[in-house]
Design a protein around this motif. Structure first.
Motif, mmCIF file in Angstrom:
data_model
loop_
_atom_site.group_PDB
_atom_site.id
_atom_site.type_symbol
_atom_site.label_atom_id
_atom_site.label_comp_id
_atom_site.label_asym_id
_atom_site.label_seq_id
_atom_site.Cartn_x
_atom_site.Cartn_y
_atom_site.Cartn_z
ATOM 1 N N MET A 1 12.504 14.948 -1.293
ATOM 2 C CA MET A 1 11.663 14.319 -2.304
ATOM 3 C C MET A 1 10.557 13.510 -1.622
ATOM 4 O O MET A 1 10.811 12.799 -0.652
ATOM 5 N N ILE A 2 9.372 13.631 -2.142
ATOM 6 C CA ILE A 2 8.239 12.887 -1.592
ATOM 7 C C ILE A 2 8.289 11.456 -2.115
ATOM 8 O O ILE A 2 8.355 11.227 -3.317
ATOM 9 N N GLU A 3 8.254 10.505 -1.188
ATOM 10 C CA GLU A 3 8.260 9.091 -1.547
ATOM 11 C C GLU A 3 6.820 8.577 -1.603
ATOM 12 O O GLU A 3 6.051 8.782 -0.654
ATOM 13 N N THR A 4 6.473 7.895 -2.685
ATOM 14 C CA THR A 4 5.108 7.406 -2.885
ATOM 15 C C THR A 4 4.650 6.531 -1.725
ATOM 16 O O THR A 4 3.531 6.687 -1.226
ATOM 17 N N GLN A 5 5.502 5.618 -1.272
ATOM 18 C CA GLN A 5 5.104 4.721 -0.188
ATOM 19 C C GLN A 5 4.820 5.488 1.099
ATOM 20 O O GLN A 5 3.897 5.152 1.843
ATOM 21 N N GLU A 6 5.581 6.558 1.338
ATOM 22 C CA GLU A 6 5.329 7.390 2.527
ATOM 23 C C GLU A 6 3.971 8.067 2.438
ATOM 24 O O GLU A 6 3.262 8.187 3.442
ATOM 25 N N VAL A 7 3.615 8.527 1.236
ATOM 26 C CA VAL A 7 2.311 9.165 1.033
ATOM 27 C C VAL A 7 1.193 8.164 1.328
ATOM 28 O O VAL A 7 0.236 8.464 2.045
ATOM 29 N N ILE A 8 1.329 6.965 0.777
ATOM 30 C CA ILE A 8 0.314 5.921 0.990
ATOM 31 C C ILE A 8 0.175 5.627 2.489
ATOM 32 O O ILE A 8 -0.940 5.615 3.026
ATOM 33 N N GLU A 9 1.292 5.407 3.163
ATOM 34 C CA GLU A 9 1.251 5.081 4.586
ATOM 35 C C GLU A 9 0.677 6.229 5.414
ATOM 36 O O GLU A 9 -0.115 6.008 6.328
ATOM 37 N N PHE A 10 1.062 7.456 5.081
ATOM 38 C CA PHE A 10 0.561 8.613 5.825
ATOM 39 C C PHE A 10 -0.960 8.717 5.706
ATOM 40 O O PHE A 10 -1.665 8.837 6.710
ATOM 41 N N PHE A 11 -1.465 8.634 4.476
ATOM 42 C CA PHE A 11 -2.906 8.804 4.297
ATOM 43 C C PHE A 11 -3.703 7.584 4.751
ATOM 44 O O PHE A 11 -4.838 7.723 5.216
ATOM 45 N N ASN A 12 -3.133 6.412 4.651
ATOM 46 C CA ASN A 12 -3.798 5.243 5.246
ATOM 47 C C ASN A 12 -3.955 5.433 6.756
ATOM 48 O O ASN A 12 -4.987 5.096 7.331
ATOM 49 N N SER A 13 -2.934 5.978 7.390
ATOM 50 C CA SER A 13 -2.958 6.116 8.853
ATOM 51 C C SER A 13 -3.974 7.150 9.329
ATOM 52 O O SER A 13 -4.531 7.012 10.416
ATOM 53 N N ILE A 14 -4.213 8.195 8.535
ATOM 54 C CA ILE A 14 -5.155 9.230 8.980
ATOM 55 C C ILE A 14 -6.553 9.062 8.380
ATOM 56 O O ILE A 14 -7.472 9.791 8.745
ATOM 57 N N ALA A 15 -6.720 8.091 7.503
ATOM 58 C CA ALA A 15 -8.031 7.894 6.858
ATOM 59 C C ALA A 15 -9.176 7.713 7.848
ATOM 60 O O ALA A 15 -10.242 8.310 7.660
ATOM 61 N N PRO A 16 -9.021 6.928 8.925
ATOM 62 C CA PRO A 16 -10.152 6.731 9.843
ATOM 63 C C PRO A 16 -10.663 8.024 10.486
ATOM 64 O O PRO A 16 -11.835 8.135 10.805
ATOM 65 N N SER A 17 -9.782 9.019 10.652
ATOM 66 C CA SER A 17 -10.202 10.288 11.270
ATOM 67 C C SER A 17 -10.384 11.407 10.247
ATOM 68 O O SER A 17 -10.678 12.548 10.615
ATOM 69 N N TRP A 18 -10.221 11.086 8.970
ATOM 70 C CA TRP A 18 -10.214 12.110 7.921
ATOM 71 C C TRP A 18 -11.517 12.906 7.871
ATOM 72 O O TRP A 18 -11.495 14.136 7.843
ATOM 73 N N ASP A 19 -12.646 12.217 7.871
ATOM 74 C CA ASP A 19 -13.928 12.922 7.753
ATOM 75 C C ASP A 19 -14.164 13.864 8.932
ATOM 76 O O ASP A 19 -14.673 14.974 8.748
ATOM 77 N N ALA A 20 -13.772 13.448 10.121
ATOM 78 C CA ALA A 20 -13.963 14.289 11.307
ATOM 79 C C ALA A 20 -13.087 15.536 11.277
ATOM 80 O O ALA A 20 -13.419 16.545 11.891
ATOM 81 N N ARG A 21 -11.988 15.489 10.515
ATOM 82 C CA ARG A 21 -11.063 16.620 10.438
ATOM 83 C C ARG A 21 -11.445 17.640 9.373
ATOM 84 O O ARG A 21 -10.852 18.710 9.317
ATOM 85 N N GLN A 22 -12.375 17.294 8.508
ATOM 86 C CA GLN A 22 -12.699 18.162 7.381
ATOM 87 C C GLN A 22 -13.407 19.435 7.831
ATOM 88 O O GLN A 22 -14.270 19.411 8.702
ATOM 89 N N ILE A 23 -13.022 20.544 7.217
ATOM 90 C CA ILE A 23 -13.712 21.817 7.400
ATOM 91 C C ILE A 23 -14.639 21.964 6.201
ATOM 92 O O ILE A 23 -14.193 22.189 5.077
#
Length: 195
Positions: free
Chosen positions: A1-23
């Motif tokens: 089961m996907i936990e909401t807090q895990e989703v928030i933490e995961f995407f917060n952690s990758i947000a700074p590099s998110w734009d550079a990863r976009q195709i």
């Protein structure tokens, strides 16, 4: 089961590099928005908008309003910074729980559907956010197989497998009139209209 807090933490952690990863594939992005009838004068909701990768495309189409929503505060912080001089407004929160002060003509779930653990519940909720005649689209700018590959590593804890389009079409048909179903090597999209 996907936990909401895990989703928030995961995407917060990758947000700074998110734009550079976009195709960025402008042809596919525009095809997705064309199919979803995103255009002049429309009030649009971008679900799980991240840092706002689609914002320039909405603006180019002269939408009347654009609301981006994302559960990760860091994604929204970057979206606000990236698009502060635009008509876009951004909300931090869970789209399944937020109260909006308006209905929308277009609701777009772009490159994020596997992060919602209960597809039927999400489609039902988003249908209720549409004006009569409004359009809901779930779309990815990669194939279903590529999306599943992307989510097989660290993102596997915050993702489910992307449904075959036939299964998603069945869910859509219980809430909307399905108008478009596409699953190719370049993209994945299901569109429904509220009647």
């Amino acid at each position: 089961m996907i936990e909401t807090q895990e989703v928030i933490e995961f995407f917060n952690s990758i947000a700074p590099s998110w734009d550079a990863r976009q195709i960025i594939d402008e042809v596919i992005f525009n095809r997705i928005l064309d199919n979803a009838q995103v255009g002049k004068g429309k009030h649009c909701l971008d679900v799980a908008c991240g840092t706002g990768v689609l914002v320039p495309y909405y603006i180019e189409r002269k939408v009347a309003s654009l609301t981006g929503v994302d559960i990760a505060p860091e994604m929204i912080r970057i979206a606000r910074k990236n698009h502060e001089m635009t008509l876009a407004s951004f909300i931090i929160g869970d789209v399944e729980r937020i109260s909006f002060d308006r209905l929308f003509d277009c609701v777009v779930v772009f490159n994020s559907f596997p992060h919602f653990p209960e597809p039927e519940r999400l489609i039902s909720r988003l249908t209720h956010l549409l004006n009569p005649g409004g359009i809901l689209t779930v779309a990815h700018s990669l194939s279903r197989e590529r999306i599943d590959q992307c989510h097989s590593g660290p993102a596997s804890k915050v993702s489910i497998k992307l449904l075959p389009v036939e299964e998603l079409e069945t869910i859509f048909s219980r809430h909307l009139q399905t108008t478009t179903v596409i699953s190719t090597a370049q993209m994945y999209q299901v569109i429904g209209k509220k009647v």
